[in-house]
Design a protein around this motif. Structure first.
Motif, PDB file in Angstrom:
ATOM      1  N   PRO A 154       7.166  -0.075  12.553  1.00  6.19           N
ATOM      2  CA  PRO A 154       7.588   0.769  11.436  1.00  6.19           C
ATOM      3  C   PRO A 154       6.822   0.496  10.140  1.00  6.19           C
ATOM      4  N   ASN A 155       6.205  -0.667  10.031  1.00  7.96           N
ATOM      5  CA  ASN A 155       5.433  -0.971   8.823  1.00  7.96           C
ATOM      6  C   ASN A 155       4.132  -0.186   8.745  1.00  7.96           C
ATOM      7  N   GLN A 156       3.747   0.462   9.839  1.00 13.70           N
ATOM      8  CA  GLN A 156       2.526   1.268   9.838  1.00 13.70           C
ATOM      9  C   GLN A 156       2.774   2.668   9.285  1.00 13.70           C
ATOM     10  N   TYR A 157       4.020   3.068   9.168  1.00 14.16           N
ATOM     11  CA  TYR A 157       4.383   4.416   8.738  1.00 14.16           C
ATOM     12  C   TYR A 157       5.113   4.355   7.400  1.00 14.16           C
ATOM     13  N   SER A 158       4.923   5.375   6.607  1.00 17.40           N
ATOM     14  CA  SER A 158       5.698   5.449   5.369  1.00 17.40           C
ATOM     15  C   SER A 158       6.090   6.895   5.120  1.00 17.40           C
ATOM     16  N   ILE A 159       7.162   7.046   4.396  1.00 15.99           N
ATOM     17  CA  ILE A 159       7.654   8.376   4.067  1.00 15.99           C
ATOM     18  C   ILE A 159       7.822   8.456   2.565  1.00 15.99           C
ATOM     19  N   ILE A 160       7.458   9.586   2.023  1.00 13.28           N
ATOM     20  CA  ILE A 160       7.537   9.800   0.586  1.00 13.28           C
ATOM     21  C   ILE A 160       8.474  10.971   0.356  1.00 13.28           C
ATOM     22  N   ILE A 188       8.732  11.251  -7.906  1.00  9.05           N
ATOM     23  CA  ILE A 188       9.373  10.782  -6.685  1.00  9.05           C
ATOM     24  C   ILE A 188      10.887  10.887  -6.839  1.00  9.05           C
ATOM     25  N   ALA A 189      11.562  11.199  -5.761  1.00 16.51           N
ATOM     26  CA  ALA A 189      13.011  11.325  -5.760  1.00 16.51           C
ATOM     27  C   ALA A 189      13.662   9.979  -6.046  1.00 16.51           C
ATOM     28  N   SER A 190      14.969   9.985  -6.099  1.00 14.34           N
ATOM     29  CA  SER A 190      15.708   8.759  -6.391  1.00 14.34           C
ATOM     30  C   SER A 190      15.408   7.685  -5.355  1.00 14.34           C
ATOM     31  N   ALA A 191      15.535   6.448  -5.778  1.00 14.60           N
ATOM     32  CA  ALA A 191      15.287   5.324  -4.872  1.00 14.60           C
ATOM     33  C   ALA A 191      16.240   5.375  -3.691  1.00 14.60           C
ATOM     34  N   ILE A 193       0.842  -1.202   0.000  1.00 12.79           N
ATOM     35  CA  ILE A 193       0.000   0.000   0.000  1.00 12.79           C
ATOM     36  C   ILE A 193       0.877   1.251   0.000  1.00 12.79           C
ATOM     37  N   SER A 194       1.978   1.236   0.737  1.00 13.91           N
ATOM     38  CA  SER A 194       2.894   2.374   0.753  1.00 13.91           C
ATOM     39  C   SER A 194       3.476   2.627  -0.626  1.00 13.91           C
ATOM     40  N   ILE A 195       3.825   1.563  -1.324  1.00 16.04           N
ATOM     41  CA  ILE A 195       4.373   1.706  -2.673  1.00 16.04           C
ATOM     42  C   ILE A 195       3.328   2.287  -3.610  1.00 16.04           C
ATOM     43  N   ILE A 196       2.092   1.834  -3.515  1.00 17.16           N
ATOM     44  CA  ILE A 196       1.016   2.382  -4.346  1.00 17.16           C
ATOM     45  C   ILE A 196       0.848   3.875  -4.060  1.00 17.16           C
ATOM     46  N   ALA A 197       0.878   4.265  -2.788  1.00 15.33           N
ATOM     47  CA  ALA A 197       0.742   5.674  -2.426  1.00 15.33           C
ATOM     48  C   ALA A 197       1.866   6.503  -3.027  1.00 15.33           C
ATOM     49  N   ILE A 198       3.064   5.978  -3.013  1.00 13.51           N
ATOM     50  CA  ILE A 198       4.205   6.678  -3.599  1.00 13.51           C
ATOM     51  C   ILE A 198       3.990   6.869  -5.095  1.00 13.51           C
ATOM     52  N   LEU A 199       3.532   5.855  -5.770  1.00 14.84           N
ATOM     53  CA  LEU A 199       3.310   5.959  -7.206  1.00 14.84           C
ATOM     54  C   LEU A 199       2.231   6.977  -7.541  1.00 14.84           C
ATOM     55  N   LEU A 200       1.233   7.092  -6.701  1.00 16.42           N
ATOM     56  CA  LEU A 200       0.147   8.031  -6.944  1.00 16.42           C
ATOM     57  C   LEU A 200       0.551   9.476  -6.673  1.00 16.42           C
ATOM     58  N   THR A 232      15.012   5.439   0.139  1.00 16.70           N
ATOM     59  CA  THR A 232      15.428   4.389   1.064  1.00 16.70           C
ATOM     60  C   THR A 232      16.084   4.969   2.313  1.00 16.70           C
ATOM     61  N   GLU A 233      16.967   5.942   2.125  1.00 19.51           N
ATOM     62  CA  GLU A 233      17.659   6.540   3.268  1.00 19.51           C
ATOM     63  C   GLU A 233      16.689   7.213   4.231  1.00 19.51           C
ATOM     64  N   VAL A 234      15.730   7.951   3.696  1.00 19.46           N
ATOM     65  CA  VAL A 234      14.794   8.664   4.555  1.00 19.46           C
ATOM     66  C   VAL A 234      13.821   7.684   5.217  1.00 19.46           C
ATOM     67  N   GLN A 235      13.427   6.624   4.505  1.00 16.83           N
ATOM     68  CA  GLN A 235      12.552   5.603   5.100  1.00 16.83           C
ATOM     69  C   GLN A 235      13.264   4.907   6.249  1.00 16.83           C
ATOM     70  N   GLU A 236      14.548   4.615   6.096  1.00 17.34           N
ATOM     71  CA  GLU A 236      15.306   3.970   7.169  1.00 17.34           C
ATOM     72  C   GLU A 236      15.387   4.878   8.400  1.00 17.34           C
TER      73      GLU A 236
END
Length: 87
Positions: free
Chosen positions: A40-46, A16-19, A5-12, A23-27
């Protein structure tokens, strides 16, 4: 499922910035969330590609950070402060 679901939200979201940036900001977000005993799976950062100097929290435990803000920050500590504020 949550990660999907997080990936779908990012695509919508659009551009989007570089992978690598994503990845760095998500970590970084995952470290904060884990430190406050949350899943941590409940939160996502774009990380959205934009000259806008801003970040914001959105419904559904999502945080958006624009590359314009990241490019203005001097170091990882400053980014950590922004993410902690939005969290």
């Amino acid at each position: 499922m949550t990660r999907f679901i997080s990936i779908i939200a990012i695509l919508l979201m659009g551009s989007i910035a570089s992978a690598n940036q994503q990845t760095e900001v998500q970590e970084l977000l995952n470290q904060f969330v884990t430190s406050i005993d949350k899943n941590p799976n409940q939160y996502s950062i774009i990380v959205e590609e934009s000259e806008t100097i801003n970040a914001f929290a959105s419904m559904g435990k999502k945080i958006v950070v624009y590359t314009g803000l990241i490019n203005q920050l001097d170091n990882g500590t400053a980014l950590a402060m922004v993410v902690a504020h939005e969290l």
